[in-house]
Design an enzyme around this catalytic site. Structure first.
Site, PDB file in Angstrom:
ATOM      1  N   HIS A   1      -1.788  11.604   2.710  1.00  0.00           N
ATOM      2  CA  HIS A   1      -1.647  11.852   1.250  1.00  0.00           C
ATOM      3  C   HIS A   1      -0.790  13.017   1.192  1.00  0.00           C
ATOM      4  O   HIS A   1      -0.031  12.948   0.079  1.00  0.00           O
ATOM      5  CB  HIS A   1      -3.191  12.421   0.834  1.00  0.00           C
ATOM      6  CG  HIS A   1      -2.906  12.911  -0.674  1.00  0.00           C
ATOM      7  ND1 HIS A   1      -2.939  14.338  -0.781  1.00  0.00           N
ATOM      8  CD2 HIS A   1      -3.044  12.410  -1.671  1.00  0.00           C
ATOM      9  CE1 HIS A   1      -2.895  14.261  -2.237  1.00  0.00           C
ATOM     10  NE2 HIS A   1      -3.019  13.231  -2.714  1.00  0.00           N
TER      11      HIS A   1
ATOM     12  N   HIS B   1      -9.852   5.058  -3.350  1.00  0.00           N
ATOM     13  CA  HIS B   1      -8.744   6.207  -3.392  1.00  0.00           C
ATOM     14  C   HIS B   1      -8.726   6.628  -2.227  1.00  0.00           C
ATOM     15  O   HIS B   1      -9.734   7.277  -1.545  1.00  0.00           O
ATOM     16  CB  HIS B   1      -9.208   7.198  -4.289  1.00  0.00           C
ATOM     17  CG  HIS B   1      -8.576   8.610  -4.334  1.00  0.00           C
ATOM     18  ND1 HIS B   1      -8.864   9.651  -3.859  1.00  0.00           N
ATOM     19  CD2 HIS B   1      -7.172   8.731  -4.713  1.00  0.00           C
ATOM     20  CE1 HIS B   1      -8.020  10.559  -3.979  1.00  0.00           C
ATOM     21  NE2 HIS B   1      -6.807   9.930  -4.581  1.00  0.00           N
TER      22      HIS B   1
END
Length: 363
Positions: free
Chosen positions: A84, A42
């Site tokens: 992100h 991640h």
């Protein structure tokens, strides 16, 4: 993908630690209880190095992750950035380098800066301002502003991963996410088309290629499936990310064309939803508490129905930081084992790929 602190409230109804211990002692054979269950890094090895830095991606690669995630946004001059959020102030020193460039909401959006400007910034761990000073979100992680990291482009990251694949003989996959397509569309940018073209340029075009393409926006994912990929001669595996509606993860104009409203994800968690999602995607990426019953803590219908519809299930995000492991589990490993063995997921997004690989392989 985000995991709010409210996660600990939602998962407080999980089975007690004694049951989790039993899971570790006697693994249950399920759809995912084998070496094919994936470990997805991640934002890289983000438990150890600043998220989405090339250093975090290289570390995740060395730790044995099966896939490495790339969140993608665009710059003012159409560069594809691995970041992100659509804004820069959460992980860079943009406020110091370019003061006065924030929008009315106080955020510094990547789409307002050129690639050359963004390359002037230093990137660090996730932080927020408290009394004028940066406060680290996860205090145990790599300290803020202790080294010089840079925002990378999607091309730079794909070059790194493909280069390592050649030099090591491995075939580690990629897991890009198209971020905020509506925001980019409002600025006249088709981020989905741009990402697909970049992936095709680097040789990712077939369903058999080591790539999953994910997005929270269901309408955009359907567009990618029915219009964009056929136009480009591509057939990638698509994953529908699932958020809580109240997060406001996907904003769309309402019927009157007035203020954007959050897309309602509730239907994706109801019985029968998997069949509808399977019409345009090959997998789902739910927030992990969505997969268990709130009253019993046992697996609900979602994984079973997804598998019956031919969908893979890759929940997010498994963290070992203090306060991130549900209290019903003695440690991070028991927590993972429950989802691999009992819930029966096909892979997990994790900030700690080394510990996740070790646990997965032990099963």
């Amino acid at each position: 993908m985000r995991t709010p602190l409210a996660s600990l409230l939602l998962i407080s109804t999980f089975l007690m630690a004694s049951l989790a211990a039993q899971v570790m002692a006697s693994p249950k054979q399920t759809h995912a209880n084998n070496s094919k269950a994936l470990v997805i890094a991640h934002r890289g090895a983000s438990g150890y190095l600043p998220e989405h830095s090339l250093a975090a991606k290289a570390l995740a690669y060395g730790m044995g992750a099966d896939y490495i995630e790339q969140d993608v946004v665009m710059s003012k001059d159409n560069a594809l950035l691995v970041l992100h959020d659509p804004y820069l102030d959460r992980v860079t020193n943009v406020a110091e380098i370019f003061p006065g460039r924030a929008r009315e909401d106080g955020r510094y959006y990547a789409i307002d800066f050129t690639l050359a400007e963004i390359k002037q910034l230093e990137m660090t761990e996730i932080f927020e301002r408290k009394d004028g000073k940066p406060k680290q979100k996860y205090p145990e992680r790599f300290p803020v502003w202790k080294s010089s990291f840079k925002v990378s482009t999607l091309a730079e990251e794909l070059e790194l991963i493909q280069g390592l694949n050649q030099s090591t003989g491995k075939n580690i996959g990629i897991y890009p996410e198209i971020k905020a397509p509506a925001l980019h569309r409002a600025a006249g940018k088709d981020i989905s088309l741009a990402v697909l073209k970049e992936l095709k340029k680097f040789g990712y075009s077939k369903a058999s290629d080591k790539v999953f393409l994910q997005c929270f926006d269901a309408h955009e994912l359907q567009r990618i499936n029915s219009k964009l990929m056929p136009k480009l001669g591509m057939d990638l595996k698509l994953v529908q990310l699932i958020a809580m509606t109240e997060w406001g993860e996907t904003l769309r104009n309402n019927a009157m064309g007035l203020k954007p409203e959050p897309y309602n994800y509730d239907w994706m968690m109801k019985p029968g939803a998997a069949q509808k999602i399977a019409e345009y995607a090959e997998g789902i990426g739910p927030w992990f508490p969505m997969l268990v019953d709130r009253n019993t803590g046992k697996p609900n219908h979602m994984v079973q129905e997804a598998h019956q519809a031919g969908l893979l299930v890759h929940p997010y995000t498994f963290r070992a930081d203090k306060g991130q492991v549900p209290p019903q589990f003695k440690n991070f490993e028991e927590y993972l084992a429950y989802f691999y063995n009992v819930v029966g997921v096909d892979g997990v997004f994790t900030d700690f790929p080394d510990r996740t690989v070790k646990l997965r392989d032990s099963l």
